[in-house]
Design a protein around this motif. Sequence first.
Motif, PDB file in Angstrom:
ATOM      1  N   LEU A  40       0.827  -1.199   0.000  1.00 57.99           N
ATOM      2  CA  LEU A  40       0.000   0.000   0.000  1.00 57.99           C
ATOM      3  C   LEU A  40       0.870   1.262   0.000  1.00 57.99           C
ATOM      4  CD1 LEU A  40      -2.895   1.127   0.187  1.00 57.99           C
ATOM      5  CD2 LEU A  40      -2.634   1.076   2.661  1.00 57.99           C
ATOM      6  N   GLY A  41       1.952   1.239   0.735  1.00 59.79           N
ATOM      7  CA  GLY A  41       2.870   2.381   0.775  1.00 59.79           C
ATOM      8  C   GLY A  41       3.503   2.665  -0.576  1.00 59.79           C
ATOM      9  N   LEU A  42       3.848   1.613  -1.321  1.00 56.55           N
ATOM     10  CA  LEU A  42       4.415   1.810  -2.659  1.00 56.55           C
ATOM     11  C   LEU A  42       3.386   2.436  -3.601  1.00 56.55           C
ATOM     12  CD1 LEU A  42       6.425  -1.524  -3.029  1.00 56.55           C
ATOM     13  CD2 LEU A  42       7.348   0.781  -2.705  1.00 56.55           C
ATOM     14  N   GLY A  43       2.137   2.009  -3.485  1.00 61.72           N
ATOM     15  CA  GLY A  43       1.078   2.610  -4.297  1.00 61.72           C
ATOM     16  C   GLY A  43       0.855   4.069  -3.939  1.00 61.72           C
ATOM     17  N   PHE A  44       0.882   4.367  -2.656  1.00 62.64           N
ATOM     18  CA  PHE A  44       0.718   5.746  -2.214  1.00 62.64           C
ATOM     19  C   PHE A  44       1.872   6.610  -2.714  1.00 62.64           C
ATOM     20  CE2 PHE A  44       0.856   9.128   1.052  1.00 62.64           C
ATOM     21  CZ  PHE A  44      -0.406   9.650   0.836  1.00 62.64           C
ATOM     22  N   ASN A  45       3.071   6.061  -2.738  1.00 62.57           N
ATOM     23  CA  ASN A  45       4.234   6.777  -3.258  1.00 62.57           C
ATOM     24  C   ASN A  45       4.044   7.112  -4.735  1.00 62.57           C
ATOM     25  OD1 ASN A  45       6.851   7.908  -3.185  1.00 62.57           O
ATOM     26  ND2 ASN A  45       7.712   6.006  -3.977  1.00 62.57           N
ATOM     27  N   GLU A  46       3.524   6.179  -5.509  1.00 61.33           N
ATOM     28  CA  GLU A  46       3.275   6.443  -6.928  1.00 61.33           C
ATOM     29  C   GLU A  46       2.206   7.524  -7.108  1.00 61.33           C
ATOM     30  OE1 GLU A  46       4.761   5.440  -9.795  1.00 61.33           O
ATOM     31  OE2 GLU A  46       6.256   4.597  -8.450  1.00 61.33           O
ATOM     32  N   TYR A 121      -2.220   1.371 -12.282  1.00 64.27           N
ATOM     33  CA  TYR A 121      -1.193   0.929 -11.330  1.00 64.27           C
ATOM     34  C   TYR A 121      -1.547  -0.465 -10.851  1.00 64.27           C
ATOM     35  CZ  TYR A 121       1.751   0.683  -7.196  1.00 64.27           C
ATOM     36  OH  TYR A 121       2.668   0.287  -6.259  1.00 64.27           O
ATOM     37  N   THR A 122      -0.560  -1.326 -10.811  1.00 61.87           N
ATOM     38  CA  THR A 122      -0.713  -2.669 -10.269  1.00 61.87           C
ATOM     39  C   THR A 122       0.244  -2.812  -9.102  1.00 61.87           C
ATOM     40  OG1 THR A 122      -1.267  -3.520 -12.450  1.00 61.87           O
ATOM     41  CG2 THR A 122      -0.627  -5.136 -10.798  1.00 61.87           C
ATOM     42  N   THR A 123      -0.281  -3.196  -7.945  1.00 66.44           N
ATOM     43  CA  THR A 123       0.578  -3.332  -6.771  1.00 66.44           C
ATOM     44  C   THR A 123       1.587  -4.454  -7.002  1.00 66.44           C
ATOM     45  OG1 THR A 123      -0.982  -4.818  -5.696  1.00 66.44           O
ATOM     46  CG2 THR A 123      -1.206  -2.481  -5.213  1.00 66.44           C
ATOM     47  N   PRO A 124       2.833  -4.271  -6.585  1.00 68.81           N
ATOM     48  CA  PRO A 124       3.872  -5.255  -6.901  1.00 68.81           C
ATOM     49  C   PRO A 124       3.731  -6.588  -6.176  1.00 68.81           C
ATOM     50  CG  PRO A 124       4.789  -3.443  -5.618  1.00 68.81           C
ATOM     51  CD  PRO A 124       3.376  -3.092  -5.928  1.00 68.81           C
ATOM     52  N   LEU A 128      -2.825  -6.159  -7.315  1.00 68.36           N
ATOM     53  CA  LEU A 128      -4.154  -5.561  -7.414  1.00 68.36           C
ATOM     54  C   LEU A 128      -4.095  -4.419  -8.417  1.00 68.36           C
ATOM     55  CD1 LEU A 128      -4.947  -5.369  -3.609  1.00 68.36           C
ATOM     56  CD2 LEU A 128      -5.799  -7.054  -5.228  1.00 68.36           C
ATOM     57  N   GLU A 129      -5.051  -4.357  -9.324  1.00 72.50           N
ATOM     58  CA  GLU A 129      -5.076  -3.304 -10.325  1.00 72.50           C
ATOM     59  C   GLU A 129      -5.945  -2.155  -9.843  1.00 72.50           C
ATOM     60  OE1 GLU A 129      -6.193  -4.802 -14.121  1.00 72.50           O
ATOM     61  OE2 GLU A 129      -4.590  -6.302 -14.143  1.00 72.50           O
ATOM     62  N   MET A 130      -5.428  -0.936 -10.000  1.00 69.78           N
ATOM     63  CA  MET A 130      -6.177   0.255  -9.608  1.00 69.78           C
ATOM     64  C   MET A 130      -5.759   1.408 -10.500  1.00 69.78           C
ATOM     65  SD  MET A 130      -4.230   1.128  -6.026  1.00 69.78           S
ATOM     66  CE  MET A 130      -4.451  -0.493  -5.373  1.00 69.78           C
ATOM     67  N   THR A 131      -6.494   2.493 -10.420  1.00 67.61           N
ATOM     68  CA  THR A 131      -6.175   3.691 -11.190  1.00 67.61           C
ATOM     69  C   THR A 131      -5.785   4.802 -10.224  1.00 67.61           C
ATOM     70  OG1 THR A 131      -7.749   3.071 -12.901  1.00 67.61           O
ATOM     71  CG2 THR A 131      -7.059   5.364 -12.834  1.00 67.61           C
ATOM     72  N   LEU A 132      -4.621   5.379 -10.468  1.00 68.93           N
ATOM     73  CA  LEU A 132      -4.175   6.529  -9.693  1.00 68.93           C
ATOM     74  C   LEU A 132      -4.647   7.779 -10.426  1.00 68.93           C
ATOM     75  CD1 LEU A 132      -0.489   5.412  -9.049  1.00 68.93           C
ATOM     76  CD2 LEU A 132      -2.470   5.054  -7.594  1.00 68.93           C
ATOM     77  N   ALA A 133      -5.190   8.732  -9.700  1.00 65.75           N
ATOM     78  CA  ALA A 133      -5.699   9.943 -10.340  1.00 65.75           C
ATOM     79  C   ALA A 133      -5.361  11.165  -9.500  1.00 65.75           C
ATOM     80  CB  ALA A 133      -7.211   9.842 -10.525  1.00 65.75           C
TER      81      ALA A 133
END
Length: 144
Positions: A40-46, A121-124, A128-133
């Motif tokens: 989750l932290g890596l996704g938040f960083n992106e 974005y796909t979490t490593p 999980l696939e999600m869209t960053l906006a």
Amino acid sequence: MTRLLIRLRERLANRSGNAAVEFALLVPILLILVVGTVDLGLGFNEKLRLQSALNSGLQHAMLTQGADPGTTRTVIEHNSSRPASISVEVICRCQASVVLCQSPCPKQVKRYVRGTASAPYTTPVFELEMTLAASFEVYVGEVA
């Protein structure tokens, strides 16, 4: 038979392996929590990187007063760390309605630059696939 019961009671009273069993039961749960937090932290960083790229475009739009949305888009693309769908438009607010500034607007109308960016974005770890906006809207002056 009584000897067997006595030995069984002794075995049940012996607690020397309890810590190992508790450890074995809790470690997988704790590992999932830690790995999930990192993921989750890596996704938040992106997401923050995408917002930072958009902020660079925002600064450019403010400096040029929205005169060149194409260059503002290029600034955002250059600062983005991943391919993103980027939109930059100059809008006017004509009596509480929003129109593109190419439409005829009366003088003294407020101009804004609106920008949006989204990226897949796909979490490593859990994949999980999600869209960053991210988006912004900034006041850049009045129509002359």
